[in-house]
Design an enzyme around this catalytic site. Sequence first.
Site, PDB file in Angstrom:
ATOM      1  N   PHE A 288       0.819  -1.215   0.000  1.00  0.00           N
ATOM      2  CA  PHE A 288       0.000   0.000   0.000  1.00  0.00           C
ATOM      3  C   PHE A 288       0.851   1.262   0.000  1.00  0.00           C
ATOM      4  O   PHE A 288       0.627   2.192  -0.778  1.00  0.00           O
ATOM      5  CB  PHE A 288      -0.918  -0.017   1.229  1.00  0.00           C
ATOM      6  CG  PHE A 288      -1.660   1.270   1.471  1.00  0.00           C
ATOM      7  CD1 PHE A 288      -2.893   1.497   0.882  1.00  0.00           C
ATOM      8  CD2 PHE A 288      -1.134   2.248   2.312  1.00  0.00           C
ATOM      9  CE1 PHE A 288      -3.590   2.684   1.107  1.00  0.00           C
ATOM     10  CE2 PHE A 288      -1.807   3.431   2.542  1.00  0.00           C
ATOM     11  CZ  PHE A 288      -3.043   3.655   1.937  1.00  0.00           C
ATOM     12  N   ASP A 289       1.860   1.319   0.869  1.00  0.00           N
ATOM     13  CA  ASP A 289       2.711   2.508   0.994  1.00  0.00           C
ATOM     14  C   ASP A 289       3.407   2.850  -0.323  1.00  0.00           C
ATOM     15  O   ASP A 289       3.363   3.986  -0.797  1.00  0.00           O
ATOM     16  CB  ASP A 289       3.789   2.299   2.064  1.00  0.00           C
ATOM     17  CG  ASP A 289       3.222   2.108   3.454  1.00  0.00           C
ATOM     18  OD1 ASP A 289       2.328   1.252   3.617  1.00  0.00           O
ATOM     19  OD2 ASP A 289       3.668   2.799   4.381  1.00  0.00           O
ATOM     20  N   THR A 290       4.057   1.843  -0.898  1.00  0.00           N
ATOM     21  CA  THR A 290       4.798   2.070  -2.139  1.00  0.00           C
ATOM     22  C   THR A 290       3.864   2.502  -3.259  1.00  0.00           C
ATOM     23  O   THR A 290       4.172   3.434  -4.019  1.00  0.00           O
ATOM     24  CB  THR A 290       5.544   0.795  -2.561  1.00  0.00           C
ATOM     25  OG1 THR A 290       6.375   0.335  -1.493  1.00  0.00           O
ATOM     26  CG2 THR A 290       6.416   1.058  -3.783  1.00  0.00           C
TER      27      THR A 290
END
Length: 242
Positions: free
Chosen positions: A185-187
């Site tokens: 999710f972050d990337t």
Amino acid sequence: MAASVDIVIPVLNEEVALPRCVKTLSAFIEEHPGREWQITVADNGSTDRTQEVAGELAEQGYPIRVTRLDQRGRGRALKKAWSESDADIRFYMDVDLSTRLDALMPIVEALESGEYQVGIGSRLMKGSEVINRKLQREITSRVYNLMHRAMFFSPFHDAQCGFKAITREVADTCLPLVKNNNWFFDTELLIIAVKSGYRIKEQPVHWEDDPDTRVHVAATVIEDVKGLLRLRFGGVPRAKRL
């Protein structure tokens, strides 16, 4: 102009660690008046007393709200909490307090200035201090950093540090485009934000490895590589900026 800030703590079976985190964050907030602060505990599928503990902390007067999803996935919990928030700046940090809080205000102030729309803590840039990190995790992190920078020419160094913030606009425009609901999710969010023209403030941090981490390195690596390949060959969606 000072912004309102919502600090989200995604949790999964963290009945022991949660009280220390909330109390430490509350003390930090009291030391930095002049803003409207909120702490959100985002429970994603806990089976212990995490939800009850969060409710007890709220009853004790700590400035927290609690949101819950029965379905697990850190990205899913963050997407729900950030989407539901009405704060100008939506932060998140890990419950284990691995990242020292002195990096929080530089990120908040950078987003308040309007020059940046995303802020991230980085363990891989000059000025960072990393303590007790296992060699396997350090090598994996650096190789992954090289991969996403080579594949997408991304300007950021550390996509995975659990210490990030986005503005209201990025929440409205980019979050709906993120497909992954777990560790990638972050990337994915960062790559979409950069390709959409948003600027990222990368802040060096003091970070200390948590020996009780729940991250399974092998499974996370596989998920991350699949996510990179999906974006590389399927295309990175662009947000329509407001």
